[in-house]
Design a protein around this motif. Structure first.
Motif, PDB file in Angstrom:
ATOM      1  N   VAL A   7       0.841  -1.199   0.000  1.00 15.59           N
ATOM      2  CA  VAL A   7       0.000   0.000   0.000  1.00 15.59           C
ATOM      3  C   VAL A   7       0.877   1.250   0.000  1.00 15.59           C
ATOM      4  O   VAL A   7       0.610   2.212  -0.732  1.00 15.59           O
ATOM      5  N   GLN A   8       1.943   1.232   0.786  1.00 11.67           N
ATOM      6  CA  GLN A   8       2.851   2.379   0.859  1.00 11.67           C
ATOM      7  C   GLN A   8       3.504   2.629  -0.504  1.00 11.67           C
ATOM      8  O   GLN A   8       3.595   3.775  -0.954  1.00 11.67           O
ATOM      9  N   VAL A   9       3.937   1.569  -1.162  1.00 15.43           N
ATOM     10  CA  VAL A   9       4.585   1.701  -2.471  1.00 15.43           C
ATOM     11  C   VAL A   9       3.588   2.224  -3.509  1.00 15.43           C
ATOM     12  O   VAL A   9       3.924   3.104  -4.302  1.00 15.43           O
ATOM     13  N   ILE A  46      11.229  -7.364  -6.882  1.00 12.18           N
ATOM     14  CA  ILE A  46      12.148  -7.405  -5.736  1.00 12.18           C
ATOM     15  C   ILE A  46      11.385  -7.869  -4.497  1.00 12.18           C
ATOM     16  O   ILE A  46      10.316  -7.359  -4.183  1.00 12.18           O
ATOM     17  N   LYS A  47      11.961  -8.833  -3.784  1.00 18.18           N
ATOM     18  CA  LYS A  47      11.336  -9.408  -2.592  1.00 18.18           C
ATOM     19  C   LYS A  47      12.064  -9.030  -1.303  1.00 18.18           C
ATOM     20  O   LYS A  47      11.483  -9.126  -0.230  1.00 18.18           O
ATOM     21  N   ASP A  48      13.312  -8.622  -1.414  1.00 19.18           N
ATOM     22  CA  ASP A  48      14.117  -8.281  -0.236  1.00 19.18           C
ATOM     23  C   ASP A  48      13.577  -7.004   0.421  1.00 19.18           C
ATOM     24  O   ASP A  48      13.537  -5.945  -0.206  1.00 19.18           O
ATOM     25  N   SER A  49      13.167  -7.122   1.682  1.00 20.29           N
ATOM     26  CA  SER A  49      12.536  -5.974   2.353  1.00 20.29           C
ATOM     27  C   SER A  49      13.520  -4.820   2.568  1.00 20.29           C
ATOM     28  O   SER A  49      13.113  -3.651   2.528  1.00 20.29           O
ATOM     29  N   ALA A  50      14.794  -5.123   2.764  1.00 23.57           N
ATOM     30  CA  ALA A  50      15.786  -4.051   2.934  1.00 23.57           C
ATOM     31  C   ALA A  50      15.954  -3.271   1.633  1.00 23.57           C
ATOM     32  O   ALA A  50      16.047  -2.036   1.642  1.00 23.57           O
ATOM     33  N   LYS A  51      15.991  -3.986   0.527  1.00 21.55           N
ATOM     34  CA  LYS A  51      16.117  -3.335  -0.781  1.00 21.55           C
ATOM     35  C   LYS A  51      14.863  -2.521  -1.097  1.00 21.55           C
ATOM     36  O   LYS A  51      14.946  -1.410  -1.632  1.00 21.55           O
ATOM     37  N   ILE A  52      13.693  -3.063  -0.752  1.00 22.80           N
ATOM     38  CA  ILE A  52      12.442  -2.337  -0.969  1.00 22.80           C
ATOM     39  C   ILE A  52      12.432  -1.047  -0.165  1.00 22.80           C
ATOM     40  O   ILE A  52      12.068   0.011  -0.676  1.00 22.80           O
ATOM     41  N   GLU A  53      12.865  -1.125   1.090  1.00 22.54           N
ATOM     42  CA  GLU A  53      12.910   0.065   1.945  1.00 22.54           C
ATOM     43  C   GLU A  53      13.872   1.113   1.376  1.00 22.54           C
ATOM     44  O   GLU A  53      13.578   2.308   1.373  1.00 22.54           O
ATOM     45  N   GLU A  54      14.992   0.655   0.857  1.00 21.90           N
ATOM     46  CA  GLU A  54      15.968   1.569   0.241  1.00 21.90           C
ATOM     47  C   GLU A  54      15.360   2.267  -0.985  1.00 21.90           C
ATOM     48  O   GLU A  54      15.506   3.479  -1.158  1.00 21.90           O
ATOM     49  N   LEU A  55      14.664   1.504  -1.821  1.00 23.90           N
ATOM     50  CA  LEU A  55      14.043   2.075  -3.014  1.00 23.90           C
ATOM     51  C   LEU A  55      12.903   3.025  -2.654  1.00 23.90           C
ATOM     52  O   LEU A  55      12.723   4.055  -3.307  1.00 23.90           O
ATOM     53  N   ASN A  57      12.729   4.849   0.082  1.00 17.50           N
ATOM     54  CA  ASN A  57      13.358   6.088   0.565  1.00 17.50           C
ATOM     55  C   ASN A  57      13.884   6.929  -0.599  1.00 17.50           C
ATOM     56  O   ASN A  57      13.754   8.156  -0.597  1.00 17.50           O
ATOM     57  N   LYS A  58      14.453   6.264  -1.597  1.00 13.57           N
ATOM     58  CA  LYS A  58      14.942   6.983  -2.780  1.00 13.57           C
ATOM     59  C   LYS A  58      13.781   7.630  -3.534  1.00 13.57           C
ATOM     60  O   LYS A  58      13.872   8.775  -3.986  1.00 13.57           O
ATOM     61  N   ALA A  59      12.663   6.925  -3.635  1.00 11.64           N
ATOM     62  CA  ALA A  59      11.485   7.470  -4.315  1.00 11.64           C
ATOM     63  C   ALA A  59      10.913   8.658  -3.548  1.00 11.64           C
ATOM     64  O   ALA A  59      10.466   9.635  -4.147  1.00 11.64           O
ATOM     65  N   LYS A  60      10.938   8.589  -2.208  1.00 15.00           N
ATOM     66  CA  LYS A  60      10.460   9.718  -1.400  1.00 15.00           C
ATOM     67  C   LYS A  60      11.332  10.950  -1.620  1.00 15.00           C
ATOM     68  O   LYS A  60      10.826  12.074  -1.718  1.00 15.00           O
ATOM     69  N   GLU A  61      12.644  10.752  -1.712  1.00 13.20           N
ATOM     70  CA  GLU A  61      13.556  11.871  -1.990  1.00 13.20           C
ATOM     71  C   GLU A  61      13.249  12.465  -3.360  1.00 13.20           C
ATOM     72  O   GLU A  61      13.241  13.688  -3.528  1.00 13.20           O
ATOM     73  N   ASN A  62      13.000  11.608  -4.346  1.00 14.32           N
ATOM     74  CA  ASN A  62      12.674  12.087  -5.692  1.00 14.32           C
ATOM     75  C   ASN A  62      11.349  12.839  -5.703  1.00 14.32           C
ATOM     76  O   ASN A  62      11.200  13.830  -6.426  1.00 14.32           O
ATOM     77  N   LEU A  63      10.384  12.382  -4.907  1.00 12.47           N
ATOM     78  CA  LEU A  63       9.107  13.086  -4.809  1.00 12.47           C
ATOM     79  C   LEU A  63       9.315  14.484  -4.237  1.00 12.47           C
ATOM     80  O   LEU A  63       8.725  15.454  -4.713  1.00 12.47           O
ATOM     81  N   GLU A  64      10.168  14.603  -3.235  1.00  9.70           N
ATOM     82  CA  GLU A  64      10.469  15.922  -2.667  1.00  9.70           C
ATOM     83  C   GLU A  64      11.141  16.827  -3.686  1.00  9.70           C
ATOM     84  O   GLU A  64      10.848  18.021  -3.759  1.00  9.70           O
ATOM     85  N   ILE A  65      12.029  16.253  -4.491  1.00  8.08           N
ATOM     86  CA  ILE A  65      12.704  17.035  -5.534  1.00  8.08           C
ATOM     87  C   ILE A  65      11.688  17.539  -6.558  1.00  8.08           C
ATOM     88  O   ILE A  65      11.698  18.709  -6.940  1.00  8.08           O
ATOM     89  N   ILE A  66      10.815  16.656  -7.002  1.00  9.15           N
ATOM     90  CA  ILE A  66       9.781  17.050  -7.964  1.00  9.15           C
ATOM     91  C   ILE A  66       8.906  18.133  -7.362  1.00  9.15           C
ATOM     92  O   ILE A  66       8.586  19.130  -8.012  1.00  9.15           O
ATOM     93  N   HIS A  67       8.526  17.942  -6.113  1.00 10.03           N
ATOM     94  CA  HIS A  67       7.662  18.921  -5.447  1.00 10.03           C
ATOM     95  C   HIS A  67       8.339  20.295  -5.367  1.00 10.03           C
ATOM     96  O   HIS A  67       7.703  21.315  -5.611  1.00 10.03           O
ATOM     97  N   ARG A  68       9.627  20.318  -5.066  1.00  9.18           N
ATOM     98  CA  ARG A  68      10.357  21.595  -5.006  1.00  9.18           C
ATOM     99  C   ARG A  68      10.444  22.256  -6.370  1.00  9.18           C
ATOM    100  O   ARG A  68      10.431  23.477  -6.484  1.00  9.18           O
ATOM    101  N   GLN A  69      10.550  21.465  -7.420  1.00  5.11           N
ATOM    102  CA  GLN A  69      10.642  22.031  -8.756  1.00  5.11           C
ATOM    103  C   GLN A  69       9.300  22.544  -9.254  1.00  5.11           C
ATOM    104  O   GLN A  69       9.244  23.474 -10.047  1.00  5.11           O
ATOM    105  N   ILE A  70       8.222  21.955  -8.793  1.00  2.00           N
ATOM    106  CA  ILE A  70       6.880  22.328  -9.245  1.00  2.00           C
ATOM    107  C   ILE A  70       6.369  23.556  -8.512  1.00  2.00           C
ATOM    108  O   ILE A  70       5.790  24.447  -9.117  1.00  2.00           O
ATOM    109  N   ILE A  71       6.571  23.646  -7.211  1.00  2.00           N
ATOM    110  CA  ILE A  71       5.970  24.697  -6.385  1.00  2.00           C
ATOM    111  C   ILE A  71       6.273  26.102  -6.895  1.00  2.00           C
ATOM    112  O   ILE A  71       5.355  26.895  -7.050  1.00  2.00           O
ATOM    113  N   PRO A  72       7.518  26.469  -7.205  1.00  2.00           N
ATOM    114  CA  PRO A  72       7.752  27.844  -7.674  1.00  2.00           C
ATOM    115  C   PRO A  72       7.011  28.169  -8.973  1.00  2.00           C
ATOM    116  O   PRO A  72       6.663  29.311  -9.208  1.00  2.00           O
TER     117      PRO A  72
END
Length: 98
Positions: A7-9, A46-55, A57-72
């Motif tokens: 659900v989170q993904v 991908i089934k490895d929960s550590a790898k999923i968590e890493e991905l 977190n990377k997607a959340k960082e990318n979402l923040e980047i997109i959000h910063r680029q869109i807001i202005p």
């Protein structure tokens, strides 16, 4: 993948697509959407929960980047009633032309 993780993904996937739709430039928008879809398809097995968590977190960082680029781009510019060159106008108006 656990149900809560799935659900989170999915929420993150939708949020990334939704924010990418807000890019004003067609090329940026289509590239971002294509890249998001390709990345999620590539990593869906991908089934490895550590790898999923890493991905995630990377997607959340990318979402923040997109959000910063869109807001202005979405915030309206301040509009003032002041003339652009008030001093120049006063100078020209007050000078006597022969």
């Amino acid at each position: 993948m656990a149900a809560s993780s799935r659900v989170q993904v999915l929420r993150l996937y939708r949020a990334l697509l939704r924010e990418s739709q807000r890019f004003s430039g067609y090329n940026y928008r289509t590239y971002a959407i294509r890249r998001i879809r390709d990345a999620f398809r590539e990593n869906k097995s991908i089934k490895d929960s550590a790898k999923i968590e890493e991905l995630v977190n990377k997607a959340k960082e990318n979402l923040e980047i997109i959000h910063r680029q869109i807001i202005p781009l979405c915030q309206p510019a301040e509009v003032t009633n002041a003339p652009i060159l008030p001093n120049l106008y006063k100078t020209i108006k007050s000078e006597e032309i022969l």
